[in-house]
Motif scaffolding. Structure first.
Motif, PDB file in Angstrom:
ATOM      1  N   ILE A  35     -81.537 -82.297  11.276  1.00 41.71           N
ATOM      2  CA  ILE A  35     -82.817 -82.285  11.988  1.00 41.71           C
ATOM      3  C   ILE A  35     -82.878 -81.103  12.944  1.00 41.71           C
ATOM      4  O   ILE A  35     -83.883 -80.382  13.015  1.00 41.71           O
ATOM      5  N   ASN A  36     -81.799 -80.877  13.683  1.00 41.12           N
ATOM      6  CA  ASN A  36     -81.758 -79.743  14.610  1.00 41.12           C
ATOM      7  C   ASN A  36     -81.875 -78.418  13.874  1.00 41.12           C
ATOM      8  O   ASN A  36     -82.548 -77.485  14.326  1.00 41.12           O
ATOM      9  N   LYS A  37     -81.199 -78.317  12.732  1.00 38.01           N
ATOM     10  CA  LYS A  37     -81.259 -77.082  11.945  1.00 38.01           C
ATOM     11  C   LYS A  37     -82.675 -76.839  11.440  1.00 38.01           C
ATOM     12  O   LYS A  37     -83.151 -75.696  11.383  1.00 38.01           O
ATOM     13  N   THR A  38     -83.366 -77.905  11.083  1.00 38.96           N
ATOM     14  CA  THR A  38     -84.707 -77.795  10.507  1.00 38.96           C
ATOM     15  C   THR A  38     -85.768 -77.490  11.551  1.00 38.96           C
ATOM     16  O   THR A  38     -86.673 -76.691  11.317  1.00 38.96           O
ATOM     17  N   PHE A  39     -85.650 -78.108  12.726  1.00 38.24           N
ATOM     18  CA  PHE A  39     -86.701 -77.963  13.734  1.00 38.24           C
ATOM     19  C   PHE A  39     -86.193 -77.389  15.054  1.00 38.24           C
ATOM     20  O   PHE A  39     -86.960 -77.293  16.009  1.00 38.24           O
ATOM     21  N   GLY A  40     -84.902 -76.978  15.103  1.00 37.68           N
ATOM     22  CA  GLY A  40     -84.346 -76.544  16.384  1.00 37.68           C
ATOM     23  C   GLY A  40     -84.725 -75.155  16.811  1.00 37.68           C
ATOM     24  O   GLY A  40     -84.692 -74.844  17.990  1.00 37.68           O
ATOM     25  N   VAL A  43     -73.134 -74.779  18.946  1.00 38.26           N
ATOM     26  CA  VAL A  43     -74.364 -74.919  19.735  1.00 38.26           C
ATOM     27  C   VAL A  43     -75.282 -73.736  19.471  1.00 38.26           C
ATOM     28  O   VAL A  43     -76.497 -73.887  19.290  1.00 38.26           O
ATOM     29  N   LEU A  44     -74.722 -72.536  19.414  1.00 44.76           N
ATOM     30  CA  LEU A  44     -75.530 -71.335  19.201  1.00 44.76           C
ATOM     31  C   LEU A  44     -76.222 -71.342  17.838  1.00 44.76           C
ATOM     32  O   LEU A  44     -77.293 -70.752  17.688  1.00 44.76           O
ATOM     33  N   GLU A  45     -75.620 -72.003  16.854  1.00 43.03           N
ATOM     34  CA  GLU A  45     -76.242 -72.092  15.528  1.00 43.03           C
ATOM     35  C   GLU A  45     -77.561 -72.859  15.570  1.00 43.03           C
ATOM     36  O   GLU A  45     -78.427 -72.670  14.721  1.00 43.03           O
ATOM     37  N   LEU A  46     -77.710 -73.717  16.570  1.00 43.87           N
ATOM     38  CA  LEU A  46     -78.928 -74.523  16.688  1.00 43.87           C
ATOM     39  C   LEU A  46     -80.040 -73.797  17.450  1.00 43.87           C
ATOM     40  O   LEU A  46     -81.169 -74.267  17.487  1.00 43.87           O
ATOM     41  N   LEU A  47     -79.704 -72.657  18.041  1.00 43.78           N
ATOM     42  CA  LEU A  47     -80.632 -71.975  18.938  1.00 43.78           C
ATOM     43  C   LEU A  47     -81.129 -70.662  18.336  1.00 43.78           C
ATOM     44  O   LEU A  47     -80.439 -70.043  17.525  1.00 43.78           O
ATOM     45  N   PRO A  48     -82.326 -70.228  18.714  1.00 46.84           N
ATOM     46  CA  PRO A  48     -82.861 -68.965  18.185  1.00 46.84           C
ATOM     47  C   PRO A  48     -82.003 -67.780  18.602  1.00 46.84           C
ATOM     48  O   PRO A  48     -81.720 -67.591  19.799  1.00 46.84           O
ATOM     49  N   LYS A  49     -81.559 -66.985  17.641  1.00 49.36           N
ATOM     50  CA  LYS A  49     -80.633 -65.890  17.901  1.00 49.36           C
ATOM     51  C   LYS A  49     -81.198 -64.851  18.857  1.00 49.36           C
ATOM     52  O   LYS A  49     -80.471 -64.241  19.644  1.00 49.36           O
ATOM     53  N   GLU A  50     -82.514 -64.620  18.790  1.00 49.64           N
ATOM     54  CA  GLU A  50     -83.109 -63.585  19.632  1.00 49.64           C
ATOM     55  C   GLU A  50     -83.222 -64.018  21.089  1.00 49.64           C
ATOM     56  O   GLU A  50     -83.442 -63.187  21.967  1.00 49.64           O
ATOM     57  N   ALA A  51     -83.046 -65.314  21.354  1.00 52.07           N
ATOM     58  CA  ALA A  51     -83.242 -65.823  22.719  1.00 52.07           C
ATOM     59  C   ALA A  51     -81.939 -66.039  23.477  1.00 52.07           C
ATOM     60  O   ALA A  51     -81.951 -66.166  24.699  1.00 52.07           O
ATOM     61  N   PHE A  52     -80.804 -66.083  22.743  1.00 47.63           N
ATOM     62  CA  PHE A  52     -79.517 -66.351  23.388  1.00 47.63           C
ATOM     63  C   PHE A  52     -78.508 -65.270  23.029  1.00 47.63           C
ATOM     64  O   PHE A  52     -78.491 -64.767  21.906  1.00 47.63           O
ATOM     65  N   LEU A  53     -77.658 -64.951  24.001  1.00 47.97           N
ATOM     66  CA  LEU A  53     -76.720 -63.842  23.844  1.00 47.97           C
ATOM     67  C   LEU A  53     -75.342 -64.293  24.305  1.00 47.97           C
ATOM     68  O   LEU A  53     -75.189 -64.804  25.425  1.00 47.97           O
ATOM     69  N   GLN A  54     -74.343 -64.125  23.433  1.00 49.85           N
ATOM     70  CA  GLN A  54     -72.974 -64.438  23.858  1.00 49.85           C
ATOM     71  C   GLN A  54     -72.441 -63.256  24.648  1.00 49.85           C
ATOM     72  O   GLN A  54     -72.446 -62.115  24.186  1.00 49.85           O
ATOM     73  N   VAL A  55     -71.972 -63.530  25.871  1.00 50.71           N
ATOM     74  CA  VAL A  55     -71.540 -62.456  26.775  1.00 50.71           C
ATOM     75  C   VAL A  55     -70.064 -62.575  27.141  1.00 50.71           C
ATOM     76  O   VAL A  55     -69.523 -61.729  27.861  1.00 50.71           O
ATOM     77  N   HIS A  56     -69.412 -63.607  26.637  1.00 49.00           N
ATOM     78  CA  HIS A  56     -68.017 -63.879  26.950  1.00 49.00           C
ATOM     79  C   HIS A  56     -67.541 -64.889  25.913  1.00 49.00           C
ATOM     80  O   HIS A  56     -68.360 -65.597  25.330  1.00 49.00           O
ATOM     81  N   LYS A  57     -66.246 -64.966  25.659  1.00 52.81           N
ATOM     82  CA  LYS A  57     -65.772 -65.923  24.663  1.00 52.81           C
ATOM     83  C   LYS A  57     -66.116 -67.363  25.052  1.00 52.81           C
ATOM     84  O   LYS A  57     -66.195 -68.245  24.198  1.00 52.81           O
ATOM     85  N   SER A  58     -66.365 -67.574  26.348  1.00 54.08           N
ATOM     86  CA  SER A  58     -66.666 -68.918  26.828  1.00 54.08           C
ATOM     87  C   SER A  58     -68.087 -69.091  27.355  1.00 54.08           C
ATOM     88  O   SER A  58     -68.434 -70.164  27.858  1.00 54.08           O
ATOM     89  N   PHE A  59     -68.921 -68.041  27.237  1.00 53.29           N
ATOM     90  CA  PHE A  59     -70.262 -68.128  27.804  1.00 53.29           C
ATOM     91  C   PHE A  59     -71.308 -67.480  26.890  1.00 53.29           C
ATOM     92  O   PHE A  59     -71.070 -66.427  26.300  1.00 53.29           O
TER      93      PHE A  59
END
Length: 231
Positions: free
Chosen positions: A110-115, A178-194
């Protein structure tokens, strides 16, 4: 509201899927269909957002039914046959669930489809409201979260902390999941833990990002991501 249709010749499958959907807000059953012909008749006069589709059905098989539809909605396949997965993705299905599947796997579908946001839809439309939310499991309950409210995500051992404007939700997921569920253009990994929500960045100074009252470190490996953002 996500209006869904179940197309499956097994009564027990209908019960399982509806039971899972009843645990989630904004899921509304439009009809139970026990073969493709019944579904086609219903769709001639009604629209749905999602179809849970079995493959091995009498009269018309699942993928044959899908090929008949001129403008199919989102499709989540629910089947005991793993060998048809490739054909399914070639038909642009959203996910492929192998029976028997548990609630957590169902929720990921569901998250993959509408997330993630679907195209550039005006924020006033129902579709935008549906697509800008995800469900997160914490302490045996499922919390619906607006993606726009997520400020950043922090890895914490086998868990991840999702920090929103209003609260911190601890979930048993890797930060990459968690990042797989979120729009790639809106979130940025800036550290291995963040990973951070770009829209919530207040300032960047040296190897630190300020988001509200939080300071997020920038890892050396991920410095390139920040440089690309600042171009």
């Amino acid at each position: 509201m996500i209006r869904y249709l179940i197309v499956d010749d097994e009564h027990i499958a209908h019960g399982i899927i509806k039971g899972y959907c009843d645990l989630l807000p904004n899921m509304q059953l439009s009809k139970n269909c026990y073969d493709a012909l019944e579904a086609i008749e219903f769709l001639n006069d009604n629209k749905v957002d999602l179809i849970f589709l079995d493959l091995n059905m009498p009269k018309i098989k699942g993928f044959e039914f899908l090929k008949i539809l001129n403008h199919p909605p989102k499709i989540i396949v629910t089947t005991a046959y793993k060998e048809f997965a490739l054909e399914g993705y070639e038909l642009n299905i959203s996910d492929y669930l192998l029976k028997p599947f548990g609630f957590e796997r169902f929720l990921k579908a569901i998250n993959k489809t509408f997330g993630a946001p679907i195209g550039k839809v005006p924020p006033s439309t129902e579709k935008s409201i549906i697509s800008n939310r995800i469900f997160l499991r914490s302490n045996k309950k499922y919390t619906q979260v607006k993606i726009d409210d997520i400020q950043y995500i922090e890895a914490s051992g086998n868990y991840a902390k999702v920090i929103t404007i209003a609260e911190t939700i601890v979930i048993r997921e890797k930060i990459s999941e968690v990042l797989e569920l979120l729009p790639k253009e809106a979130f940025l990994q800036v550290h291995k833990s963040f990973a951070v929500a770009v829209k919530h960045i207040k300032s960047i100074e040296g190897n630190r990002i300020l988001i509200a009252d939080h300071i997020v470190p920038i890892g050396k490996v991920y410095k390139m991501n920040i440089n690309e953002l600042l171009k």
